[in-house]
Design a protein around this motif. Structure first.
Motif, PDB file in Angstrom:
ATOM      1  N   GLU A 159     -35.145  41.988  23.682  1.00 19.24           N
ATOM      2  CA  GLU A 159     -36.121  42.552  24.612  1.00 19.24           C
ATOM      3  C   GLU A 159     -36.507  41.573  25.707  1.00 19.24           C
ATOM      4  OE1 GLU A 159     -39.705  44.145  22.840  1.00 19.24           O
ATOM      5  OE2 GLU A 159     -38.470  45.305  21.433  1.00 19.24           O
ATOM      6  N   ILE A 160     -36.528  40.278  25.369  1.00 21.86           N
ATOM      7  CA  ILE A 160     -36.964  39.322  26.377  1.00 21.86           C
ATOM      8  C   ILE A 160     -35.787  38.599  27.024  1.00 21.86           C
ATOM      9  CG2 ILE A 160     -39.267  38.963  25.380  1.00 21.86           C
ATOM     10  CD1 ILE A 160     -38.074  36.235  24.302  1.00 21.86           C
ATOM     11  N   GLY A 161     -34.593  39.149  26.885  1.00 26.53           N
ATOM     12  CA  GLY A 161     -33.471  38.637  27.647  1.00 26.53           C
ATOM     13  C   GLY A 161     -32.528  37.723  26.883  1.00 26.53           C
ATOM     14  N   HIS A 162     -32.874  37.377  25.643  1.00 17.95           N
ATOM     15  CA  HIS A 162     -31.962  36.547  24.855  1.00 17.95           C
ATOM     16  C   HIS A 162     -30.955  37.455  24.184  1.00 17.95           C
ATOM     17  CE1 HIS A 162     -34.110  32.655  25.067  1.00 17.95           C
ATOM     18  NE2 HIS A 162     -35.103  33.449  25.395  1.00 17.95           N
ATOM     19  N   ARG A 163     -29.939  37.814  24.952  1.00 20.88           N
ATOM     20  CA  ARG A 163     -29.091  38.874  24.412  1.00 20.88           C
ATOM     21  C   ARG A 163     -28.118  38.351  23.373  1.00 20.88           C
ATOM     22  NH1 ARG A 163     -23.839  40.157  27.728  1.00 20.88           N
ATOM     23  NH2 ARG A 163     -23.179  38.012  27.767  1.00 20.88           N
ATOM     24  N   ASP A 164     -27.941  37.026  23.297  1.00 19.45           N
ATOM     25  CA  ASP A 164     -26.995  36.499  22.313  1.00 19.45           C
ATOM     26  C   ASP A 164     -27.694  35.937  21.085  1.00 19.45           C
ATOM     27  OD1 ASP A 164     -24.985  37.131  24.037  1.00 19.45           O
ATOM     28  OD2 ASP A 164     -25.043  35.185  25.047  1.00 19.45           O
ATOM     29  N   ALA A 165     -28.995  36.161  20.976  1.00 17.49           N
ATOM     30  CA  ALA A 165     -29.728  35.586  19.850  1.00 17.49           C
ATOM     31  C   ALA A 165     -29.132  36.059  18.536  1.00 17.49           C
ATOM     32  CB  ALA A 165     -31.193  36.005  19.932  1.00 17.49           C
ATOM     33  N   ARG A 166     -29.105  35.130  17.549  1.00 19.12           N
ATOM     34  CA  ARG A 166     -28.599  35.544  16.244  1.00 19.12           C
ATOM     35  C   ARG A 166     -29.258  34.713  15.155  1.00 19.12           C
ATOM     36  NH1 ARG A 166     -23.678  32.552  14.545  1.00 19.12           N
ATOM     37  NH2 ARG A 166     -23.607  30.697  15.836  1.00 19.12           N
ATOM     38  N   ILE A 167     -29.188  35.226  13.958  1.00 15.86           N
ATOM     39  CA  ILE A 167     -29.683  34.495  12.801  1.00 15.86           C
ATOM     40  C   ILE A 167     -28.523  33.670  12.293  1.00 15.86           C
ATOM     41  CG2 ILE A 167     -30.669  34.700  10.480  1.00 15.86           C
ATOM     42  CD1 ILE A 167     -32.514  36.061  12.392  1.00 15.86           C
ATOM     43  N   ILE A 168     -28.672  32.354  12.302  1.00 13.73           N
ATOM     44  CA  ILE A 168     -27.544  31.538  11.843  1.00 13.73           C
ATOM     45  C   ILE A 168     -27.512  31.527  10.327  1.00 13.73           C
ATOM     46  CG2 ILE A 168     -26.310  29.379  12.183  1.00 13.73           C
ATOM     47  CD1 ILE A 168     -28.440  28.596  14.196  1.00 13.73           C
ATOM     48  N   LYS A 169     -28.695  31.485   9.737  1.00 10.40           N
ATOM     49  CA  LYS A 169     -28.732  31.330   8.291  1.00 10.40           C
ATOM     50  C   LYS A 169     -30.080  31.817   7.786  1.00 10.40           C
ATOM     51  CE  LYS A 169     -28.111  27.482   5.000  1.00 10.40           C
ATOM     52  NZ  LYS A 169     -27.316  28.129   3.973  1.00 10.40           N
ATOM     53  N   ASP A 170     -30.048  32.477   6.645  1.00  6.06           N
ATOM     54  CA  ASP A 170     -31.319  32.782   6.007  1.00  6.06           C
ATOM     55  C   ASP A 170     -31.202  32.446   4.526  1.00  6.06           C
ATOM     56  OD1 ASP A 170     -29.752  35.578   6.226  1.00  6.06           O
ATOM     57  OD2 ASP A 170     -30.945  35.526   4.376  1.00  6.06           O
ATOM     58  N   SER A 171     -32.221  31.780   4.016  1.00  4.11           N
ATOM     59  CA  SER A 171     -32.151  31.354   2.616  1.00  4.11           C
ATOM     60  C   SER A 171     -33.451  31.689   1.908  1.00  4.11           C
ATOM     61  CB  SER A 171     -31.943  29.841   2.516  1.00  4.11           C
ATOM     62  OG  SER A 171     -30.927  29.449   3.391  1.00  4.11           O
ATOM     63  N   ILE A 172     -33.313  31.933   0.631  1.00  2.00           N
ATOM     64  CA  ILE A 172     -34.472  32.244  -0.191  1.00  2.00           C
ATOM     65  C   ILE A 172     -34.523  31.235  -1.322  1.00  2.00           C
ATOM     66  CG2 ILE A 172     -35.464  33.981  -1.720  1.00  2.00           C
ATOM     67  CD1 ILE A 172     -33.663  35.933   0.173  1.00  2.00           C
ATOM     68  N   TYR A 173     -35.641  30.525  -1.452  1.00  2.00           N
ATOM     69  CA  TYR A 173     -35.778  29.533  -2.513  1.00  2.00           C
ATOM     70  C   TYR A 173     -36.866  29.949  -3.466  1.00  2.00           C
ATOM     71  CZ  TYR A 173     -32.879  26.488   0.303  1.00  2.00           C
ATOM     72  OH  TYR A 173     -31.838  25.977   1.011  1.00  2.00           O
ATOM     73  N   LYS A 174     -36.562  29.926  -4.723  1.00  2.00           N
ATOM     74  CA  LYS A 174     -37.581  30.208  -5.715  1.00  2.00           C
ATOM     75  C   LYS A 174     -38.364  28.932  -5.965  1.00  2.00           C
ATOM     76  CE  LYS A 174     -38.495  32.953  -9.691  1.00  2.00           C
ATOM     77  NZ  LYS A 174     -39.275  32.074 -10.497  1.00  2.00           N
ATOM     78  N   ILE A 175     -39.688  29.057  -5.926  1.00  2.00           N
ATOM     79  CA  ILE A 175     -40.499  27.880  -6.202  1.00  2.00           C
ATOM     80  C   ILE A 175     -40.513  27.681  -7.710  1.00  2.00           C
ATOM     81  CG2 ILE A 175     -42.780  26.848  -5.956  1.00  2.00           C
ATOM     82  CD1 ILE A 175     -43.142  28.763  -3.547  1.00  2.00           C
ATOM     83  N   PRO A 176     -40.089  26.523  -8.182  1.00  4.28           N
ATOM     84  CA  PRO A 176     -39.958  26.326  -9.641  1.00  4.28           C
ATOM     85  C   PRO A 176     -41.297  26.511 -10.338  1.00  4.28           C
ATOM     86  CG  PRO A 176     -38.966  24.511  -8.420  1.00  4.28           C
ATOM     87  CD  PRO A 176     -39.702  25.328  -7.427  1.00  4.28           C
TER      88      PRO A 176
END
Lengths: 813, 254
Positions: free
Chosen positions: A228-245
């Motif tokens: 929407e704000i013009g960053h047409r190539d924006a992407r998620i490089i990585k997403d991670s989920i960590y369980k807190i021990p």
């Protein structure tokens, strides 16, 4: 396989000499053959389609675990077959353990396992997945299911399934860490994620469950936000989920690559002959230098909610085969040049128009409302208007109305198919309540909105009522024993003659109000009988625009007073006849009838009687009231307007103003005591029937605002002849479900009522404010309750009117 | 009634089946239905399944639930194509849809289904004694569709939407070449053409009067003895007069 191996020669035809059945315990031999479609005596050649088909047919039954057909013996050209079938077990019952009862019941709903269904591996697997998914949606990620299959000894070949569930702990989100975002703040991005929220103990309404599917959707939303704000190539490089021990919390990490911000530069149009580029640019509303927002671009090109996009511009002019592709022709640094490649195609004309799904409503009732007609240019706006008007008929479920244009590029035509789904249109009203000093009022009201009068005598059409011609029939009876009775009917044919939308309405009523003696002639009897008859003709106008309707009616009322006090001096016994002509001009362009969100409704009414006294020239100076009122004479006009504005989705401001004035032709006779205005209260027309006009004003008592200024002086002769009223109402539709629409409201009102034109003070008003709720159900109509506070003292009182409660039946405000 | 509840509670399937058939024969379909419904599940995959299913479907038909009956008859002859009832079931599928088909002015989904099923029956059972009946039913159903289309087109004429009327009436002629309404359609066509021409803008008048004249000629050629022949020739004369007048004007203009 029993016996010796049998040599089958491929391509040679054999005759089946016998078929035996093996394996299946309680299957019928003939039935199996019937299903398999093979018989003794059939001829087969190997490899055989017939045998393959037989196996397939048996599989289709979904009753067997294993199916084999083999040759058991051969003599010459005769072979013997055996069909081996292994039954699948059936489910006799199942149980769920390890969880509490409420969840068990919910899971049973999800699983939908019925006794007798065949238990396959697939069934077990899908059941397990259903359970795991159910828990995942609730935030339990460690849930596990153990499935036990037991043979049910009570039945043959039946099993009992047991689901042993371990729920584990519910996982919540402690924190969401965002990395790599500069153009948007953490806060903005977290807000974008609608379904994935951090756990905050102070906010008890917010759920912080982690649902993977929703999380993926939220990641998409982040990208959308960047685009929407013009960053047409924006992407998620990585997403991670960590369980807190040691805790039931997770942390989420999202790494974003924003990419560069791009801007629109030059936009050129190619292939447009119908509209010049300047026109298209002005519709597009995207300027050089705007941030490059692909979503906005596609909305401006194809999907503006109000239909002001480039595509609609063409579509509204018959260009059904119109095609537009935006192409990025040059990307230089941070600027993008666009080329809009247009193929206009030819203008499509409509060929066939059809309706389906009308199981009750006759074709002609629907076809006459449809604005897309054969031979016309195809216009999107015509379709939209048709859809709106079909839903306004009230015969069909607006949510399920559908239209399907089927283009035929070869002939340049399009067929338009409408699909409707009928809904109940009859209303039954049964009510009991308190009415102005008359005790309990009981009402029976029937309204049939899709009636068919021509089928009244057709027995077959009574299912349960003759319907389908779009006519309206209302019947009402109201009674409080001998004190008050009212009977009324009305019938409307919306298209008289079927040629034009000219409506015919015939209505009549008879009411009796009676205090004291029962019988006519009883000296104690005090009675008022009124009989009325109306014949009205309404028509839609095409000028000034086609939202106008004109209604004209001849109305007749006959009053008979029998020792009855109406507040008219020296007129307790006698007759009065009110013969009038009424003309009503309405402009209504509201979008829907029940809860309008847009448009306005304006009504101008003029009602007048013939000026008998002027025509006859009689001198009424010494006339008795009976002589004066034998034929009523007056003229009256009313103006009424309501505007609807949608402030936010389903939040609507309704602004309303109305006023009315009644005058006399002859000063000697003076103003008619009938037909006067009474302001105040709920505005329900039902309870007082003596030829007055009731205008609601919440926060005050019914009929209390009258010019005479004496408390309780709301008798007929004391009514006003000039009134005005203003209302602002804020409505919020909380339940748009057509089977029960519900909206609470806030209102502010002001109004007054005057005894003559000279007394009129435009700013001297009785004010009130309050809140209420409405519910509309097709079977019952509109019901509601309002509580209003009147700021000013009612006439004849000294302290403010204060809190008043009003019950609303039918549309009043 | 106590006998009935005994039947319902019984565990003896054969007894239940016999009793259900008895109720069926006595035309107590409301009583028979729940039993057949139950047996249908219990007998699945056994020798009796076929007969139970047939009775079940017939009971639905007798109870006038034609929509559901049609569905089950169809399912029946697909599941038991070699059954002695298969022929009847195939016919009943179409016949139930036929009974479900409403008056022409309502949705005709079932009419079309009925035609398809009956035609399928004719194609697959060429030697059946029911062929003649099927053909009669199909004709009746097709006439319903024909009337629907005609009435819709005629409504455009009634509501003075002449251009729409012309397109729609011509569609009826194309879709139903043997239509019973041909005379009326041709008449409405010439009237619509005339009305459209009369109230057209100047630039379209000539062309539309020429079409009016043609429509009149089509009518007169086919129905010279019609009671509307006089009207047609009057309109033709008026159209011809207009054509001449407009042509002269055009020459004048140029």
């Amino acid at each position: 396989q029993s016996g010796e191996p049998v040599d089958i020669i491929e391509g040679l035809e054999y005759e089946i000499g016998g078929i035996t059945l093996a394996g299946a315990e309680n299957l019928d031999y003939n039935l199996v053959l019937l299903i398999a479609g093979i018989n003794v005596g059939d001829r087969v050649t190997f490899p055989s389609d017939k045998i393959t088909r037989a196996i397939k047919n048996l599989w289709k039954q979904k009753l067997f675990e294993d199916i084999q057909i083999y040759v058991t013996g051969k003599s010459g050209r005769i072979i013997y077959l055996e069909i081996y079938l292994k039954d699948l077990p059936r489910l006799s019952k199942y149980y769920i353990t390890g969880i509490k009862k409420s969840r068990r019941d919910e899971l049973r709903e999800e699983l939908k396992l019925n006794r007798g269904i065949v238990v396959t591996d697939n069934l077990i697997l899908t059941s397990k997945n259903k359970i795991l998914k159910y828990y995942e949606e609730k935030g339990y990620f460690d849930a596990s299911v153990e499935i036990v299959t037991e043979k049910d000894t009570a039945e043959s070949n039946a099993v009992i399934l047991g689901f042993n569930i371990t729920e584990g702990e519910r996982i919540k989100i402690r924190d969401i860490y965002l990395i790599g975002n500069n153009a948007l703040t953490d806060r903005q991005l977290r807000k974008t994620m609608k379904e994935t929220k951090r756990h905050r103990s102070f906010n008890i309404f917010r759920t912080s469950k982690f649902i993977d599917e929703k999380f993926r959707e939220d990641l998409e939303k982040i990208i959308d936000k960047y685009q929407e704000i013009g960053h047409r190539d924006a992407r998620i490089i990585k997403d991670s989920i960590y369980k807190i021990p040691g805790e039931n919390f997770i942390n989420i990490y999202i790494a974003i690559e924003e990419g560069n911000k791009f801007y629109f530069r030059n936009i050129t149009w190619i292939g447009n002959t119908k509209y010049p580029s300047e026109v298209l640019n002005s519709v597009l509303k995207i300027k050089k230098g705007d941030p490059y927002d692909a979503k906005r671009l596609s909305e401006r090109l194809y999907a503006d909610p109000n239909g002001n996009d480039v595509n609609s511009l063409y579509m509204d002019n018959g260009y059904l085969f119109f095609n537009l592709t935006p192409v990025e022709v040059l990307i230089e640094n941070d600027s993008i040049d666009l080329e809009m490649r247009i193929r206009e195609g030819r203008q499509a004309t409509i060929n066939r128009v059809t309706v389906s799904g009308n199981e009750r409503t006759n074709d002609h009732v629907i076809m006459r409302e449809i604005r897309t007609r054969p031979g016309d240019l195809f216009r999107k706006s015509d379709i939209q208007r048709t859809m709106r008007e079909l839903s306004q008929l009230g015969f069909f479920d607006p949510q399920q109305l559908n239209v399907n244009p089927v283009p035929n590029p070869e002939t340049g035509t399009v067929d338009v198919e409408y699909t409707v789904v009928e809904r109940s249109t009859s209303q039954l009203e049964l009510q009991g309540g308190w009415g102005g000093g008359l005790g309990i009022v009981g009402t029976l009201g029937l309204s049939f909105n899709n009636f068919s009068a021509r089928n009244i005598f057709n027995k077959k059409a009574w299912t349960p009522l003759p319907s389908g011609d779009g006519q309206t029939l209302n019947l009402r009876a109201q009674s409080t024993g001998r004190y008050f009775q009212n009977y009324s009917f009305s019938f409307t044919e919306p298209w008289l003659g079927g040629k034009r939308p000219n409506s015919l309405t015939i209505s009549g009523y008879h009411s009796v109000q009676n205090f004291g003696g029962r019988r006519i002639g009883d000296p104690l009897r005090q009675a008022l009988n009124i009989t009325g008859l109306t014949v009205g003709l309404g028509r839609r106008l095409r000028w000034p625009d086609d939202y106008f309707t004109l209604y004209q009616a001849l109305e007749f009322q006959h009053y008979r007073l029998d020792n009855f006090e109406l507040g008219i001096p020296n007129f307790r016994n006698g007759f009065s006849n009110n013969f009038s002509y009424r003309i009503v001009l309405t402009r209504n362009n509201t979008d829907v009838p029940i809860f309008p969100t847009r448009g306005s409704n304006t009504i101008f009414t003029l009602k007048l009687t013939p000026p008998y006294s002027l025509l006859s020239g009689r001198d009424f100076t010494d006339a008795t009231p009976q002589e004066k009122f034998f034929l009523l004479e007056y003229y009256k006009f009313k103006f009424n307007t309501t505007w609807y504005t949608e402030i936010y989705k389903n939040l609507v401001l309704s602004s309303h103003a109305e006023m009315g004035f009644m005058g006399a032709y002859n000063r000697t006779i003076g103003l008619s005591p009938f037909e006067r205005f009474f302001v105040g209260g709920d505005g329900l027309q039902n309870f007082v029937l003596d030829g007055r006009e009731i205008i609601g004003l919440r926060g005050y008592m019914n009929n209390s605002i009258v010019p005479s200024g004496v408390a309780g002086s709301n008798q007929l002769g004391n009514g006003g002849v000039l009134y005005s009223k203003y209302t602002a109402e804020l409505r919020f539709l909380i339940s748009p479900n057509p089977s029960a629409q519900i909206w609470p409201l806030l209102f502010a009102e002001a109004g007054n009522n005057f005894g003559s034109f000279n007394e009129y003070r435009p700013f001297q008003l009785y004010r009130s404010t309050g809140a209420g709720i409405r519910i509309f159900m097709p079977m019952f109509g509109l019901l509601g309750i309002d509580i209003g506070y009147g700021f000013d003292p009612m006439p004849g009182f000294s302290s403010p009117s204060g809190w008043r409660t009003h019950f609303i039946i039918g549309q009043q405000f | 009634c106590s006998e009935y509840s005994k039947v319902l509670k019984s565990n003896d399937l054969n007894y239940k089946f016999e009793m259900a058939k008895k109720y069926y024969d006595k035309k107590k379909y409301n009583k028979a239905y729940p039993i057949f419904d139950e047996l249908l599940n219990l007998y699945r995959g056994t020798a009796q399944a076929e007969e139970v299913y047939y009775y079940y479907s017939m009971t639905l038909y007798k109870l006038e639930d034609y929509m559901l009956a049609a569905y089950h008859f169809k399912n029946f002859y697909r599941t038991f194509p070699q059954s002695k009832y298969a022929d009847e079931a195939a016919f009943m599928t179409g016949y139930c849809y036929y009974l479900e088909s409403p008056v022409y002015s309502l949705d005709q989904t079932y009419t079309i289904k009925a035609i398809n099923e009956l035609q399928l029956y004719i194609n697959t059972h060429p030697k059946s004694t029911r062929i003649e009946q099927c053909n009669e039913l199909i004709i009746e159903l097709r006439q319903k569709l024909e009337r629907k289309n005609f009435e819709r087109a005629k409504q455009y004429y009634t509501t003075m939407q002449y251009q729409a009327a012309i397109v729609a009436l011509n569609n009826v002629l194309n879709d139903f070449p043997e239509t019973r309404y041909r005379e009326e359609i041709l008449l409405l066509l010439l009237r619509s053409n005339y009305e459209l021409a009369r109230f057209s803008i100047e630039s379209k008048k000539l062309q539309r009067f020429i079409e009016t004249r043609k429509a009149c000629e089509d009518f007169l050629e086919r129905y010279p003895d019609s009671r509307f022949a006089k009207e047609a020739s009057t309109i033709r004369e008026r159209a011809m007069f207009q054509i001449e007048f407009l042509k002269e004007n055009q020459e004048y203009g140029s």
